[in-house]
Design a protein around this motif. Sequence first.
Motif, PDB file in Angstrom:
ATOM      1  N   ASN A 216       0.828  -1.203   0.000  1.00  0.00           N
ATOM      2  CA  ASN A 216       0.000   0.000   0.000  1.00  0.00           C
ATOM      3  C   ASN A 216       0.863   1.255   0.000  1.00  0.00           C
ATOM      4  O   ASN A 216       2.060   1.210   0.227  1.00  0.00           O
ATOM      5  CB  ASN A 216      -0.989   0.009   1.164  1.00  0.00           C
TER       6      ASN A 216
ATOM      7  N   TYR B 237      -5.009   9.105   3.453  1.00  0.00           N
ATOM      8  CA  TYR B 237      -5.622   8.141   2.549  1.00  0.00           C
ATOM      9  C   TYR B 237      -4.673   6.966   2.360  1.00  0.00           C
ATOM     10  O   TYR B 237      -3.465   7.159   2.209  1.00  0.00           O
ATOM     11  CB  TYR B 237      -5.926   8.771   1.188  1.00  0.00           C
TER      12      TYR B 237
ATOM     13  N   ASP C  57      -4.458   0.698  -1.233  1.00  0.00           N
ATOM     14  CA  ASP C  57      -4.020  -0.697  -1.239  1.00  0.00           C
ATOM     15  C   ASP C  57      -3.944  -1.166  -2.688  1.00  0.00           C
ATOM     16  O   ASP C  57      -4.943  -1.094  -3.430  1.00  0.00           O
ATOM     17  CB  ASP C  57      -4.994  -1.577  -0.446  1.00  0.00           C
TER      18      ASP C  57
ATOM     19  N   SER D 160      -7.640  -0.247  -3.869  1.00  0.00           N
ATOM     20  CA  SER D 160      -8.661  -0.010  -2.840  1.00  0.00           C
ATOM     21  C   SER D 160      -8.278   1.248  -2.073  1.00  0.00           C
ATOM     22  O   SER D 160      -7.152   1.375  -1.598  1.00  0.00           O
ATOM     23  CB  SER D 160      -8.739  -1.195  -1.877  1.00  0.00           C
TER      24      SER D 160
ATOM     25  N   SER E 125      -8.909   3.812   1.121  1.00  0.00           N
ATOM     26  CA  SER E 125      -9.458   3.932   2.474  1.00  0.00           C
ATOM     27  C   SER E 125      -9.068   5.275   3.058  1.00  0.00           C
ATOM     28  O   SER E 125      -8.043   5.853   2.700  1.00  0.00           O
ATOM     29  CB  SER E 125      -8.907   2.820   3.387  1.00  0.00           C
TER      30      SER E 125
ATOM     31  N   GLU F 124      -8.044   7.200   6.466  1.00  0.00           N
ATOM     32  CA  GLU F 124      -7.483   6.913   7.792  1.00  0.00           C
ATOM     33  C   GLU F 124      -7.336   8.163   8.646  1.00  0.00           C
ATOM     34  O   GLU F 124      -6.458   8.235   9.487  1.00  0.00           O
ATOM     35  CB  GLU F 124      -6.108   6.239   7.655  1.00  0.00           C
TER      36      GLU F 124
ATOM     37  N   SER G  74     -13.141   2.063   4.722  1.00  0.00           N
ATOM     38  CA  SER G  74     -12.971   1.593   3.351  1.00  0.00           C
ATOM     39  C   SER G  74     -13.934   2.371   2.459  1.00  0.00           C
ATOM     40  O   SER G  74     -15.149   2.375   2.697  1.00  0.00           O
ATOM     41  CB  SER G  74     -13.269   0.095   3.278  1.00  0.00           C
TER      42      SER G  74
ATOM     43  N   ASP H   8     -13.265   0.414  -4.266  1.00  0.00           N
ATOM     44  CA  ASP H   8     -12.242  -0.105  -5.155  1.00  0.00           C
ATOM     45  C   ASP H   8     -12.289   0.707  -6.434  1.00  0.00           C
ATOM     46  O   ASP H   8     -13.370   0.993  -6.970  1.00  0.00           O
ATOM     47  CB  ASP H   8     -12.499  -1.575  -5.498  1.00  0.00           C
TER      48      ASP H   8
ATOM     49  N   HIS I  42     -19.567   4.434  -2.511  1.00  0.00           N
ATOM     50  CA  HIS I  42     -19.433   4.248  -1.068  1.00  0.00           C
ATOM     51  C   HIS I  42     -20.621   4.962  -0.430  1.00  0.00           C
ATOM     52  O   HIS I  42     -20.813   6.167  -0.613  1.00  0.00           O
ATOM     53  CB  HIS I  42     -18.122   4.852  -0.565  1.00  0.00           C
TER      54      HIS I  42
END
Length: 142
Positions: free
Chosen positions: A37, A61, A64, A71, A73, A75, A84, A87, A102
């Motif tokens: 990631n 951010y 992954d 992907s 996410s 944070e 999450s 994708d 999302h």
Amino acid sequence: MPSLSRFSFVARSGSGSEVGWNGRGSGVIEVVHQAANVRFFESGRFTLEGQDHDVPMRNVYRWDLHSDRVSLSHERRGAANAVSLFDLVASDAETLVSAEVHQCAADAYSARLTLVPDGIDLEWRIVGPRKDEHIAYRYRSR
């Protein structure tokens, strides 16, 4: 991604918005590359349209990296509390799009990532009962 060092964005509300979150932001990113990631630690300033002062902003951010998708996410509240988002899958050779939206309460988030010669453009779209938002991010190297 590791050579990126700065970001800027423009936020615009559409006609269906009750939020009115029009403005501009910019700052620096620290890019941390790990095994599978990449994390963007963003810090900068945001100025709401019509205001003469800006406010500090921070985001983290996590991207992954998979063989068939990336992907994304969020944070901001730490890796243990990562949200999450979605994708991103290939649309063409330079473009990734969110495979699905999302859903956050009644709001639907989607994105389009475009690889450009000097960085990444990430277009966010947020639609909900009170929201009709578009955020155009630009990640660039020095």
